[in-house]
Write a protein that holds these residues in place. Structure first.
Motif, PDB file in Angstrom:
ATOM      1  N   THR A   2     -12.932 -25.034 -41.713  1.00 19.35           N
ATOM      2  CA  THR A   2     -12.674 -23.826 -40.934  1.00 19.35           C
ATOM      3  C   THR A   2     -13.796 -22.810 -41.102  1.00 19.35           C
ATOM      4  OG1 THR A   2     -10.306 -24.138 -41.199  1.00 19.35           O
ATOM      5  CG2 THR A   2     -11.041 -21.947 -40.552  1.00 19.35           C
ATOM      6  N   ILE A   3     -14.293 -22.687 -42.320  1.00 22.68           N
ATOM      7  CA  ILE A   3     -15.342 -21.705 -42.593  1.00 22.68           C
ATOM      8  C   ILE A   3     -16.617 -22.040 -41.820  1.00 22.68           C
ATOM      9  CG2 ILE A   3     -16.840 -20.780 -44.397  1.00 22.68           C
ATOM     10  CD1 ILE A   3     -14.457 -20.947 -46.288  1.00 22.68           C
ATOM     11  N   SER A   4     -16.995 -23.307 -41.832  1.00 22.91           N
ATOM     12  CA  SER A   4     -18.212 -23.686 -41.104  1.00 22.91           C
ATOM     13  C   SER A   4     -18.016 -23.528 -39.600  1.00 22.91           C
ATOM     14  CB  SER A   4     -18.615 -25.110 -41.451  1.00 22.91           C
ATOM     15  OG  SER A   4     -17.606 -26.025 -41.055  1.00 22.91           O
ATOM     16  N   GLU A   6     -16.136 -21.268 -38.124  1.00 24.78           N
ATOM     17  CA  GLU A   6     -16.228 -19.835 -37.835  1.00 24.78           C
ATOM     18  C   GLU A   6     -17.692 -19.394 -37.726  1.00 24.78           C
ATOM     19  OE1 GLU A   6     -13.953 -17.421 -37.335  1.00 24.78           O
ATOM     20  OE2 GLU A   6     -12.229 -18.758 -37.517  1.00 24.78           O
ATOM     21  N   VAL A  47     -16.906 -15.627 -41.831  1.00 23.90           N
ATOM     22  CA  VAL A  47     -16.814 -16.451 -43.039  1.00 23.90           C
ATOM     23  C   VAL A  47     -16.278 -15.620 -44.195  1.00 23.90           C
ATOM     24  CG1 VAL A  47     -18.193 -17.645 -44.789  1.00 23.90           C
ATOM     25  CG2 VAL A  47     -18.541 -18.142 -42.371  1.00 23.90           C
ATOM     26  N   MET A  48     -16.765 -14.394 -44.339  1.00 27.57           N
ATOM     27  CA  MET A  48     -16.279 -13.521 -45.408  1.00 27.57           C
ATOM     28  C   MET A  48     -14.804 -13.182 -45.205  1.00 27.57           C
ATOM     29  SD  MET A  48     -19.596 -11.040 -45.752  1.00 27.57           S
ATOM     30  CE  MET A  48     -18.801  -9.879 -46.825  1.00 27.57           C
ATOM     31  N   ARG A  49     -14.397 -12.952 -43.966  1.00 27.58           N
ATOM     32  CA  ARG A  49     -13.006 -12.615 -43.672  1.00 27.58           C
ATOM     33  C   ARG A  49     -12.077 -13.794 -43.955  1.00 27.58           C
ATOM     34  NH1 ARG A  49     -10.213 -13.661 -39.308  1.00 27.58           N
ATOM     35  NH2 ARG A  49     -12.081 -14.249 -38.163  1.00 27.58           N
ATOM     36  N   VAL A  50     -12.465 -14.991 -43.528  1.00 29.25           N
ATOM     37  CA  VAL A  50     -11.627 -16.175 -43.722  1.00 29.25           C
ATOM     38  C   VAL A  50     -11.535 -16.545 -45.198  1.00 29.25           C
ATOM     39  CG1 VAL A  50     -11.510 -18.659 -43.288  1.00 29.25           C
ATOM     40  CG2 VAL A  50     -11.965 -17.099 -41.417  1.00 29.25           C
ATOM     41  N   SER A  51     -12.630 -16.383 -45.924  1.00 31.49           N
ATOM     42  CA  SER A  51     -12.628 -16.767 -47.337  1.00 31.49           C
ATOM     43  C   SER A  51     -11.939 -15.740 -48.218  1.00 31.49           C
ATOM     44  CB  SER A  51     -14.056 -16.982 -47.827  1.00 31.49           C
ATOM     45  OG  SER A  51     -14.765 -15.761 -47.835  1.00 31.49           O
ATOM     46  N   GLY A  52     -11.608 -14.567 -47.677  1.00 27.03           N
ATOM     47  CA  GLY A  52     -10.916 -13.552 -48.450  1.00 27.03           C
ATOM     48  C   GLY A  52     -11.843 -12.644 -49.224  1.00 27.03           C
ATOM     49  N   PHE A  53     -13.121 -12.705 -48.948  1.00 26.71           N
ATOM     50  CA  PHE A  53     -14.093 -11.883 -49.666  1.00 26.71           C
ATOM     51  C   PHE A  53     -13.956 -10.407 -49.329  1.00 26.71           C
ATOM     52  CE2 PHE A  53     -18.317 -10.036 -50.327  1.00 26.71           C
ATOM     53  CZ  PHE A  53     -18.540 -10.417 -51.637  1.00 26.71           C
ATOM     54  N   ARG A  55     -11.231  -8.762 -48.748  1.00 31.14           N
ATOM     55  CA  ARG A  55      -9.887  -8.267 -49.003  1.00 31.14           C
ATOM     56  C   ARG A  55      -9.933  -6.866 -49.579  1.00 31.14           C
ATOM     57  NH1 ARG A  55      -6.753 -12.645 -52.227  1.00 31.14           N
ATOM     58  NH2 ARG A  55      -8.905 -13.237 -52.194  1.00 31.14           N
TER      59      ARG A  55
END
Length: 66
Positions: A2-4, A6, A47-53, A55
């Motif tokens: 999913t990250i890649s 995005e 990528v930062m949003r999906v990974s939770g960075f 938050r």
């Protein structure tokens, strides 16, 4: 996976929008360059949003009562 996706989607969308912008306004290659950079930034943000960075950190005034 999913990250890649995005990241790639942001860059591809920026490239397509830049190409369309250049095609209709005749500003080659500036629209493509600018929109590719914007797509890259958007991809990194996604990528930062999906990974939770990105938050929100709780702090002293986070709205909670003690």
């Amino acid at each position: 996976m999913t990250i890649s996706t995005e990241f790639v989607a942001g860059v591809v969308a920026g490239g397509v929008l830049g190409w369309i912008f250049d095609h209709f306004l005749g500003t080659k290659p500036w629209g493509l360059v600018v929109f590719l950079m914007l797509g890259f930034v958007t991809g990194v943000y996604n990528v930062m949003r999906v990974s939770g960075f990105t938050r929100r950190r709780s702090g002293p005034d986070d709205g909670k009562t003690r």
